[in-house]
Enzyme design. Structure first.
Site, short mmCIF file in Angstrom:
data_model
loop_
_atom_site.label_atom_id
_atom_site.label_comp_id
_atom_site.label_asym_id
_atom_site.label_seq_id
_atom_site.Cartn_x
_atom_site.Cartn_y
_atom_site.Cartn_z
CG HIS C 131 -43.99 -133.18 -3.35
ND1 HIS C 131 -43.74 -134.30 -2.99
CD2 HIS C 131 -43.39 -132.97 -4.51
CE1 HIS C 131 -42.77 -135.05 -4.00
NE2 HIS C 131 -42.71 -133.96 -4.72
CG ASP C 208 -41.96 -130.55 2.13
OD1 ASP C 208 -41.01 -130.23 1.86
OD2 ASP C 208 -42.86 -131.28 1.24
CD GLN C 211 -39.36 -127.10 -4.44
OE1 GLN C 211 -38.48 -126.37 -4.87
NE2 GLN C 211 -39.15 -128.34 -4.90
CE LYS C 234 -36.91 -131.75 -4.01
NZ LYS C 234 -37.82 -132.00 -5.18
CB CYS C 374 -45.04 -135.28 -6.99
SG CYS C 374 -43.83 -136.34 -7.57
C1 LIG Z 1 -42.20 -129.26 -1.57
C2 LIG Z 1 -41.39 -130.77 -1.69
N1 LIG Z 1 -41.63 -132.00 -0.95
C3 LIG Z 1 -41.04 -133.08 -0.91
C4 LIG Z 1 -40.37 -133.34 -1.82
C5 LIG Z 1 -39.75 -134.54 -1.81
O1 LIG Z 1 -38.58 -134.65 -1.82
P1 LIG Z 1 -37.53 -135.88 -2.01
O2 LIG Z 1 -38.10 -136.50 -3.22
O3 LIG Z 1 -36.17 -135.48 -2.25
O4 LIG Z 1 -37.93 -136.76 -1.11
C6 LIG Z 1 -40.20 -132.34 -2.95
C7 LIG Z 1 -39.36 -132.80 -4.10
O5 LIG Z 1 -39.53 -133.80 -5.09
C8 LIG Z 1 -40.81 -131.25 -2.98
O6 LIG Z 1 -40.75 -130.36 -3.91
#
Ligand SMILES: Cc1ncc(COP(=O)(O)O)c(C=O)c1O
Ligand SMILES: Cc1ncc(COP(=O)(O)O)c(C=O)c1O
Lengths: 417, 145, 417, 145
Positions: C131, C208, C211, C234, C374
């Site tokens: 991401h 990370d 998910q 999430k 993203c």
């Molecule tokens: C795999 C992953 N990493 C990072 C993020 C970033 O999370 P956030 O937007 O809550 O900071 C997300 C979700 O948007 C994600 O799905």
């Protein structure tokens, strides 16, 4: 002008005032300088968002995402209007602390040839009044870039000494970061001369509006500053939300701070191009519910009228300053007159440590802040280990001040001083 | 009044007339501790010879709780052997984290039991521990020197 | 093991499911990968904090400040327990995006002789699955420090290609930052070999877990990684809150990210000494209500049992994968079997752009995400402009999958493909 | 069905058979625009000579709305003088921000009025505007060259 509000009526909007405190006392909340209480209108707005429109903004084609985006951007509009700013100049952060750090990192991330970059020989100017949040980020930026940190000193009356302004803000100066109102002393800093001076040497002015924006009307166009920060939680809003305002012509030239989703124009494994402001500075799924709660808080303040808020606090401060005059062995720290000063009253009691003062006050339901108030250098300058601080807001009234005074007398009696 | 469980007479006495509150120039270890949330500071000197705490002296600014507690601690520690002293510190720490459920062992803690009420005021526990933690730190440093 | 839960029962806890969607349809929420919905238990916990204990934590001697501090630190305890981590290792941020950026800046702020500093010749390893939130901060850190960015590629099945691990993670490697589960493909990355390899060359592993942590049990001690990030929103929690977890022996050696109030040991105008973790990384008045709401969300998940959550999603994914097999001209993107894969299903429909798919689905009350999610570099690698993504959570059931399938058929009919 | 107000027959026709979707090698300006939230991209070439738009050609990937809208825009612009063309773009932008309250002036927008329904779907407005904004950008660049 709107009719003046009644604090007693206002308190009905704030569920926390039905709490029973130590010693079976009612809550006399005099710690709004640290964080304010929240009316149900703010709590309802947040809850309604979660219950009916919760989705990630700007990311989905579905109805919830549409509604969430409209609500979130609507909140931005409320804040922009509140500050008399443009829409794309209002960035949601988690707090004023993040806002100021974001700016400092943004400067630090600049290319060497950018007008925002700093190098040895450059200067950042702050003041001795600063809260750590508007001092340490600049101190550390200076360390990282080799720039020099210089500062306005304060006089024994707690006022900023502007007599050295010519040598302080000179051609080397790139940034002047200053508080609008001291969270410890209540001192309001007159900005006109500082802004004029800073701009005449090509420096930008960063305003810490944490203790001003919640308490009196702010118009960024009139103030003439270049960046401004404040937190929602001190303005009747939720925790976890703050504002960074900046001139859009600057923001769109600046490097981002947090990088990640939703702030890019394009991205490959090795390169990224930034979106325009405000997206450029809002990486990730934003604090949507908090932005919406913040807007509800601002609407609440707008309904009261910021002129009324300011007048109410001014009157209450006058009343309190007057009452403090009659107290024995109690020393007011900071401006003693009610000119250019907000509704923050710091004091020391001979023979009782602030922490002990706070403890006795707590026994009477009075919530105050004690210690160095995250302004340790200011404390050292004043030769103090700490103070006790009472700070007022829209829900406070003269009866609260009376309880405060009464409790101070009790503390003196308890500690036999 | 709840307040009385915090500010016992013994505490107010120690606060007004703190023991060993004058730094001795001779010491085997010196430490400086602060309580960052309120700004209280303490400097504490210890002398430990042959595993015996022969002297504890200190100076600093702080609230009645931190001053009284440091006064009590210093008085308790002098003359104890190091292991004993550290056991006393543990016992006091334990009392402080008891949330008001313990009264403390007067055999071990002497005047220190007067601070039992502090454990019901979470924001004050750090005040009460300041001097004790400084002593512990100094004692450990001293044994390393 | 706890008895399995019923999604229909669970939906009763989520007020949003009483919403009437476009076309008078019920809400079929298949966008939890973007953000999850919130049970009333979370909303109540936040509200209760504001209504009864709201005050700035760690800063006041008064009752409200005490109660706020206990509630906030209690929330930390819940999160620490959830991750099997130590208390001082759990840092509240505003989001996973902030957590990852915090780390990247923390590395960037290190002294040249620190083990966390990066210099030209050093290497940061990511993957093509990332991401933007776990790519761009490292890409930019590499830019700022002169370090090199390298990455694991993925195969056409959407699995990480670990065949080059020896040359990829070498002695130059300082950081390996990798996703636990792809938000686009659902791929779960097997970590054992990567962690072992990274540690054998002295690199740290940043996970990370956005998910993964909301969907199956995470134990940082078993995983063996060094840092981990995920977001509350999430995981049934509020917006505006995230977690950065790190080994305390590292955290206490690292430079802070945000500086300001409550994170210092001492401060003068020119110098500051940092507090220990977690305070060191929590400057300013924290997002207290959100931390408390987050803990309530984690408690909700704990009550369901994370094994049950994982099993439920696994079963639902199997059901969906099976149904997708029968669809004509619909291509599943990512792992086709139900091994090492989470409950995320990305697909394309021949002749219909994902945005149009999403639009038709919305007409049937089905909320999905469309676009590049993203993860633009991943999309390019797969040769796709975007996908439609359905992601499941505890409140989804087979009926939801059936509506999804039905709506896909409707979309094909509508666009005559 | 609400959907039909979005996807009019005209739009689906343009989507399946887009006009001017083949980049001409001759142009006075070329732009590349993206819609970062969904990843749609467009390259658009214009030729403007003596203030007359003599050619518009484009290529790109995107949803039916963005593809049809660009097709419609390109067709409309060819042959117009620059000022006229920019007025048409303004009129279309205005329609898009109307939240479903306007139907659009068919005299000016021709097939473009079929996109009126998009204004009720906030997430899709950017799709509809992609080609028009690219054209506007290219036209302005061309007049600067
Ligand atoms: C795999 C992953 N990493 C990072 C993020 C970033 O999370 P956030 O937007 O809550 O900071 C997300 C979700 O948007 C994600 O799905
Ligand atoms: C003057 C001033 N600046 C900055 C801050 C920091 O605000 P926050 O902690 O909400 O980030 C505060 C309050 O704590 C303040 O009073």
């Amino acid at each position: 002008m709107k009719p003046m509000f009644s604090p007693a009526e206002i308190r009905k909007d704030f569920p926390i005032f039905s709490k029973v405190m130590r010693g079976d006392n009612r809550l006399v909340y005099l710690d709004s300088g640290a964080t304010s209480q929240k009316p149900f209108q703010v709590l309802d707005a947040e809850r309604k968002f979660y219950e009916t429109s919760n989705a990630a903004v700007h990311r989905g084609a579905h109805l919830l995402a549409e509604e969430a985006s409209i609500a979130y951007e609507g909140a931005r509009q409320v804040l922009a209007y509140f500050l008399n700013a443009e829409l794309d100049e209002v960035i949601f952060t988690k707090s004023a602390t993040e806002s100021i750090n974001a700016l400092a990192y943004s400067f630090g991330n600049s290319d060497a040839n950018s007008r925002f970059s700093l190098k040895p020989g450059d200067r950042i100017v702050v003041s001795e009044l600063e809260h750590h949040a508007n001092l340490i980020p600049w101190q550390q930026l200076a360390k990282r870039t080799g720039a020099e940190l210089a500062w306005f000193s304060i006089g024994s009356d707690g006022r900023l000494d502007q007599s050295e302004i010519d040598s302080l803000i000179n051609e080397k100066t790139k940034i002047v970061a200053i508080t609008h109102q001291s969270n410890v002393l209540g001192t309001i800093v007159p900005l006109e001369k500082i802004v004029k001076h800073a701009h005449s040497v090509g420096a930008v002015v960063v305003l810490d509006a944490c203790q001003s924006a919640p308490h009196f009307a702010i118009d960024v166009k009139t103030l003439g500053v270049d960046f401004l920060a404040f937190s929602g939680h001190k303005a009747l809003g939720p925790t976890g939300i703050g504002i960074l305002w900046g001139r859009s012509e600057y923001l769109n030239q600046m490097e981002p701070f947090l990088t990640g989703g939703s702030m890019i124009e394009t991205a490959t494994m090795t390169e990224a191009k930034w979106a325009q402001s405000p997206k450029r500075f809002e990486a990730g799924v934003p604090n949507m519910a908090q932005a919406i709660g913040f807007a509800a808080a601002i609407n609440y303040l707008n309904n009261l009228g910021m002129e009324n808020v300011a007048k109410h606090e001014k009157d209450l401060t006058a009343y309190a300053l007057d009452k403090f005059k009659d107290l024995d062995k109690v020393k007011l720290i900071g401006p003693k007159d009610n000119v250019d000063r907000g509704s923050v009253i710091s004091f020391t009691i001979e023979g009782i440590h602030p922490h002990d003062v706070g403890q006795v006050l707590d026994q009477y339901g009075v919530a105050v802040r004690t210690g160095h108030h995250c302004a340790w250098p200011l404390m050292r300058k004043l030769g103090l280990g700490g103070t006790t601080r009472a700070s007022f807001y829209v829900y406070n009234d003269e009866a609260d001040v009376d309880v405060l005074i009464h409790s101070i007398l009790k503390a003196q009696k308890y500690f036999k001083v | 009044m709840e307040l009385d469980s915090l500010y016992q007479e013994v505490i107010l006495d120690h606060y007004k007339h703190p023991l060993n509150k004058e730094l001795k120039s001779q010491f085997t270890a010196q430490v400086h501790h602060v309580n960052p949330s309120c700004g209280d500071e303490i400097t504490l000197n210890v002398t430990i010879e042959n595993q015996i705490v022969t002297s504890v002296s200190w100076d600093g600014v702080g609230c009645s709780i931190s001053q009284a507690s440091t006064s009590i601690a210093s008085d308790l520690m002098i003359g104890k052997n190091l292991d004993q002293a550290l056991v006393i510190v543990e016992s006091f720490s334990d009392l402080m984290s008891s949330k008001g459920t313990k009264t403390g062992d007067e055999e071990i803690l002497e005047d220190g039991v007067a601070l039992a009420g502090v454990s019901k005021f979470p924001a004050r526990i750090k005040c009460a521990l300041l001097g004790w933690m400084a002593f512990k730190d100094a004692a450990i440093q001293s044994s390393k020197n």
